[in-house]
Scaffold this motif. Sequence first.
Motif: not given
Length: 150
Positions: A102-124
């Motif tokens: 994550t580029t925003k650790p101060e905002l308590e971002r988990s850094g999992m956005g792309f991973t979640i998108m890839e896991n819940f779709t067939d193509s990204m």
Amino acid sequence: MKKSERNYMSLQFSARSENEGFARIAVAAFLSRLDITLEEIEEIKTVVSEAVTNSIIHGYEEDENGLVTISTSYSDMAIEIIVEDNGIGIANLDEARQPLFTTKPELERSGMGFTIMENFTDSMEVSTGLHLGTRIRLVKYLAKNEALCN
């Protein structure tokens, strides 16, 4: 609906955090006539949230003057969702796609956005350039037709 026919919608909204929920609901409402499972609709709502939040938080760095565009289309085979912004772009896409980055650790971002998108779709697919914005294209095959698409 014939296999080649697609239904399409597009909307644009201010890069404000409260509009993330609007985007989720708008896409879910648009897809409501499809014969999809509750699990599939929840996954779609989740990827919309992740992509829109990335545009707002990272693309525009919470500058509410930015605009996020979301386009959704479907056929009897698949759903396509495109989220675009004209923000700062992603400096290092390979790094950004790593789980927990994550580029925003101060905002308590988990850094999992792309991973979640890839896991819940067939193509990204992600297209980005510094100061050129980011475009995320997500495709989800409909469960009843998934075997035909692979």
